[in-house]
Design a protein around this motif. Structure first.
Motif, PDB file in Angstrom:
ATOM      1  N   ARG A  94       1.048   6.960   0.298  1.00 13.97           N
ATOM      2  CA  ARG A  94       1.704   7.047   1.542  1.00 13.97           C
ATOM      3  C   ARG A  94       1.640   5.886   2.602  1.00 13.97           C
ATOM      4  O   ARG A  94       2.832   5.663   2.954  1.00 13.97           O
ATOM      5  N   ARG A  95       0.688   5.105   2.224  1.00 12.36           N
ATOM      6  CA  ARG A  95       0.801   3.825   2.906  1.00 12.36           C
ATOM      7  C   ARG A  95       1.571   2.622   2.369  1.00 12.36           C
ATOM      8  O   ARG A  95       2.385   1.883   3.142  1.00 12.36           O
ATOM      9  N   LEU A  96       1.578   2.750   1.035  1.00 12.17           N
ATOM     10  CA  LEU A  96       2.138   1.626   0.425  1.00 12.17           C
ATOM     11  C   LEU A  96       3.771   1.703   0.369  1.00 12.17           C
ATOM     12  O   LEU A  96       4.412   0.646   0.652  1.00 12.17           O
ATOM     13  N   LEU A  97       4.186   2.952   0.200  1.00 11.48           N
ATOM     14  CA  LEU A  97       5.764   3.222   0.214  1.00 11.48           C
ATOM     15  C   LEU A  97       6.089   3.423   1.516  1.00 11.48           C
ATOM     16  O   LEU A  97       7.331   4.033   1.972  1.00 11.48           O
ATOM     17  N   GLN A  98       5.434   3.293   2.598  1.00 13.23           N
ATOM     18  CA  GLN A  98       5.816   3.558   3.986  1.00 13.23           C
ATOM     19  C   GLN A  98       6.893   2.485   4.494  1.00 13.23           C
ATOM     20  O   GLN A  98       7.619   2.594   5.508  1.00 13.23           O
ATOM     21  N   GLU A  99       6.752   1.291   4.107  1.00 10.86           N
ATOM     22  CA  GLU A  99       7.461   0.170   4.446  1.00 10.86           C
ATOM     23  C   GLU A  99       8.702   0.231   3.628  1.00 10.86           C
ATOM     24  O   GLU A  99       9.177   0.703   2.575  1.00 10.86           O
ATOM     25  N   ASN A 100       9.743  -0.654   4.238  1.00 10.37           N
ATOM     26  CA  ASN A 100      10.926  -0.671   3.682  1.00 10.37           C
ATOM     27  C   ASN A 100      11.198  -1.800   2.407  1.00 10.37           C
ATOM     28  O   ASN A 100      12.171  -1.702   1.837  1.00 10.37           O
ATOM     29  N   SER A 101      10.365  -2.714   2.571  1.00  8.25           N
ATOM     30  CA  SER A 101      10.478  -3.690   1.425  1.00  8.25           C
ATOM     31  C   SER A 101       8.914  -4.219   1.120  1.00  8.25           C
ATOM     32  O   SER A 101       7.901  -3.781   1.620  1.00  8.25           O
ATOM     33  N   THR A 103       7.783  -7.230   0.984  1.00  4.96           N
ATOM     34  CA  THR A 103       7.407  -8.259   1.871  1.00  4.96           C
ATOM     35  C   THR A 103       6.550  -7.461   3.122  1.00  4.96           C
ATOM     36  O   THR A 103       5.574  -7.917   3.319  1.00  4.96           O
ATOM     37  N   ASP A 104       7.131  -6.411   3.628  1.00  5.80           N
ATOM     38  CA  ASP A 104       6.623  -5.599   4.507  1.00  5.80           C
ATOM     39  C   ASP A 104       5.168  -5.188   4.242  1.00  5.80           C
ATOM     40  O   ASP A 104       4.079  -5.047   4.848  1.00  5.80           O
ATOM     41  N   THR A 105       5.145  -4.626   3.101  1.00  2.00           N
ATOM     42  CA  THR A 105       4.027  -3.813   2.284  1.00  2.00           C
ATOM     43  C   THR A 105       3.060  -4.794   2.159  1.00  2.00           C
ATOM     44  O   THR A 105       1.626  -4.985   2.452  1.00  2.00           O
ATOM     45  N   LEU A 106       3.290  -6.118   1.586  1.00  2.00           N
ATOM     46  CA  LEU A 106       2.511  -7.248   1.557  1.00  2.00           C
ATOM     47  C   LEU A 106       1.710  -7.656   2.809  1.00  2.00           C
ATOM     48  O   LEU A 106       0.553  -8.111   2.960  1.00  2.00           O
ATOM     49  N   ASP A 107       2.459  -7.757   3.824  1.00  2.00           N
ATOM     50  CA  ASP A 107       2.005  -8.186   5.294  1.00  2.00           C
ATOM     51  C   ASP A 107       0.617  -7.166   5.698  1.00  2.00           C
ATOM     52  O   ASP A 107      -0.196  -7.564   6.344  1.00  2.00           O
ATOM     53  N   VAL A 108       0.998  -5.835   5.285  1.00  2.00           N
ATOM     54  CA  VAL A 108      -0.071  -4.702   5.424  1.00  2.00           C
ATOM     55  C   VAL A 108      -1.449  -5.364   4.641  1.00  2.00           C
ATOM     56  O   VAL A 108      -2.530  -4.959   5.141  1.00  2.00           O
ATOM     57  N   LEU A 109      -1.435  -5.672   3.472  1.00  2.00           N
ATOM     58  CA  LEU A 109      -2.212  -6.046   2.561  1.00  2.00           C
ATOM     59  C   LEU A 109      -3.051  -7.156   2.874  1.00  2.00           C
ATOM     60  O   LEU A 109      -4.338  -7.412   2.422  1.00  2.00           O
ATOM     61  N   MET A 128       5.816   2.065 -10.314  1.00  2.00           N
ATOM     62  CA  MET A 128       6.166   2.347  -8.955  1.00  2.00           C
ATOM     63  C   MET A 128       6.460   1.193  -8.054  1.00  2.00           C
ATOM     64  O   MET A 128       7.312   1.263  -7.329  1.00  2.00           O
ATOM     65  N   PHE A 129       5.714   0.246  -8.253  1.00  2.00           N
ATOM     66  CA  PHE A 129       5.737  -1.104  -7.648  1.00  2.00           C
ATOM     67  C   PHE A 129       7.245  -1.783  -7.689  1.00  2.00           C
ATOM     68  O   PHE A 129       7.970  -2.195  -6.839  1.00  2.00           O
ATOM     69  N   GLU A 130       7.990  -1.523  -8.798  1.00  2.00           N
ATOM     70  CA  GLU A 130       9.246  -2.036  -9.249  1.00  2.00           C
ATOM     71  C   GLU A 130      10.326  -1.117  -8.408  1.00  2.00           C
ATOM     72  O   GLU A 130      11.468  -1.635  -8.257  1.00  2.00           O
ATOM     73  N   LEU A 131      10.102  -0.107  -7.782  1.00  2.00           N
ATOM     74  CA  LEU A 131      11.041   0.553  -6.916  1.00  2.00           C
ATOM     75  C   LEU A 131      11.543  -0.385  -5.569  1.00  2.00           C
ATOM     76  O   LEU A 131      12.620   0.033  -5.124  1.00  2.00           O
ATOM     77  N   PHE A 132      10.705  -1.226  -5.468  1.00  2.00           N
ATOM     78  CA  PHE A 132      11.060  -2.099  -4.315  1.00  2.00           C
ATOM     79  C   PHE A 132      12.266  -2.968  -4.540  1.00  2.00           C
ATOM     80  O   PHE A 132      12.808  -3.610  -3.472  1.00  2.00           O
ATOM     81  N   PHE A 133      12.670  -3.222  -5.733  1.00  2.00           N
ATOM     82  CA  PHE A 133      13.483  -4.303  -6.167  1.00  2.00           C
ATOM     83  C   PHE A 133      14.606  -3.900  -6.575  1.00  2.00           C
ATOM     84  O   PHE A 133      14.674  -2.989  -7.535  1.00  2.00           O
ATOM     85  N   ASP A 134      15.668  -4.456  -6.817  1.00  2.00           N
ATOM     86  CA  ASP A 134      17.222  -4.022  -7.268  1.00  2.00           C
ATOM     87  C   ASP A 134      17.300  -4.727  -8.540  1.00  2.00           C
ATOM     88  O   ASP A 134      18.094  -4.298  -9.438  1.00  2.00           O
ATOM     89  N   ASP A 135      16.680  -5.706  -9.083  1.00  2.00           N
ATOM     90  CA  ASP A 135      16.885  -6.260 -10.436  1.00  2.00           C
ATOM     91  C   ASP A 135      15.588  -6.894 -10.936  1.00  2.00           C
ATOM     92  O   ASP A 135      14.558  -7.337 -10.013  1.00  2.00           O
ATOM     93  N   ASP A 136      15.600  -7.476 -12.327  1.00  2.00           N
ATOM     94  CA  ASP A 136      14.534  -8.199 -13.029  1.00  2.00           C
ATOM     95  C   ASP A 136      14.056  -9.644 -12.321  1.00  2.00           C
ATOM     96  O   ASP A 136      13.014  -9.789 -12.183  1.00  2.00           O
ATOM     97  N   ALA A 137      15.061 -10.175 -11.925  1.00  2.00           N
ATOM     98  CA  ALA A 137      14.911 -11.553 -11.288  1.00  2.00           C
ATOM     99  C   ALA A 137      14.185 -11.362 -10.088  1.00  2.00           C
ATOM    100  O   ALA A 137      13.192 -12.322  -9.711  1.00  2.00           O
ATOM    101  N   GLU A 138      14.453 -10.518  -9.169  1.00  2.00           N
ATOM    102  CA  GLU A 138      13.752 -10.122  -7.778  1.00  2.00           C
ATOM    103  C   GLU A 138      12.304  -9.555  -7.973  1.00  2.00           C
ATOM    104  O   GLU A 138      11.250  -9.949  -7.593  1.00  2.00           O
TER     105      GLU A 138
END
Length: 241
Positions: A94-101, A103-109, A128-138
């Motif tokens: 709930r906390r980790l997926l609350q942010e939109n990116s 980067t925002d989640t990392l700021d929380v941590l 689940m971590f990978e859901l933040f990203f659009d492609d393998d490079a990112e």
């Protein structure tokens, strides 16, 4: 002299010749139900109970209450106590997926990661971590950034990930190359249930036992046994693989 962090898991530290390299990141891979989350919980719990090392658990898959219940059901009876006194810090989905990116989640941590009060970290899981990203490079860029931050702040970390096959012949992702160590948890069906094994495939900066060792999950967590030859899966003609 390489400094090691003991996992406290029966038999696993022997395979690792003392433990995991301190300030490293290790990928724990397995099929669903292989024991990855349990290993992560045990690593954090043992750190507090046996070695006076505080831990952070990042769960992208469970709510905090469910995670606590899972830990205590497997025999980690003081998990709630360690959470209450701050020795274990849990960030749930709930906390980790609350942010939109990420980067925002990392700021929380970062406040907890950078304050130097924690020694161990588990991320469960990279799927689940990978859901933040659009492609393998990112994904690769941010995974490198994240693991560098963990190392720079003195954290010894386990990152879990799921794979579809028992052995990773054709299922090797970028994570396997970006982390310092790879531990595979393997389960194979039998007529009477499931056989479980652990294989430490890679660990930089240290000598390890690379045989496949039998393991079991009991009340109290994971136990690894040292009779590798009797349970060999690579050369046994009766192997189900």
């Amino acid at each position: 002299m390489v400094e090691l962090t003991e996992t406290g898991i029966d038999g696993l530290d022997s395979i690792l010749n003392g433990g995991i390299v301190r300030n490293s990141t290790t990928l724990v891979v397995g099929t669903p139900g292989a024991g990855k989350s349990i290993l992560g919980l045990q690593f954090i719990y043992n750190g507090v109970k046996e070695f006076d090392e505080r831990g952070i658990f990042l769960s992208f898959e469970e709510n905090r209450e469910d995670l606590t219940a899972a830990a205590e059901s497997i025999g980690f009876d003081q998990w709630s106590e360690f959470e209450d006194n701050g020795d274990i810090k849990v960030y749930d989905k709930r906390r980790l997926l609350q942010e939109n990116s990420f980067t925002d989640t990392l700021d929380v941590l970062l406040e907890d990661i950078q304050d130097g009060e924690y020694d161990r970290l588990v991320l469960d899981s990279l799927a689940m971590f990978e859901l933040f990203f659009d492609d393998d490079a990112e994904r690769r860029t941010y995974l490198l950034k994240f693991t560098d931050i963990l190392k720079q702040n003195g954290l010894t970390s386990l990152l879990t990930n799921e794979q579809a096959t028992v052995f990773p012949d054709n299922d090797i992702g970028l994570e396997n190359f970006l982390t310092d160590g790879n531990i595979y948890l393997i389960q194979t069906p039998t007529e009477s249930g499931v056989n479980r094994y652990v294989w430490v495939a890679k660990m930089r900066k240290q000598a390890i036992e690379t045989d496949i060792f039998p393991m079991e999950i009991t009340h109290g967590g994971i136990q690894v046994h040292d009779n590798a030859s009797a349970f060999s899966m690579m050369n046994d003609s009766e192997s189900p693989l």
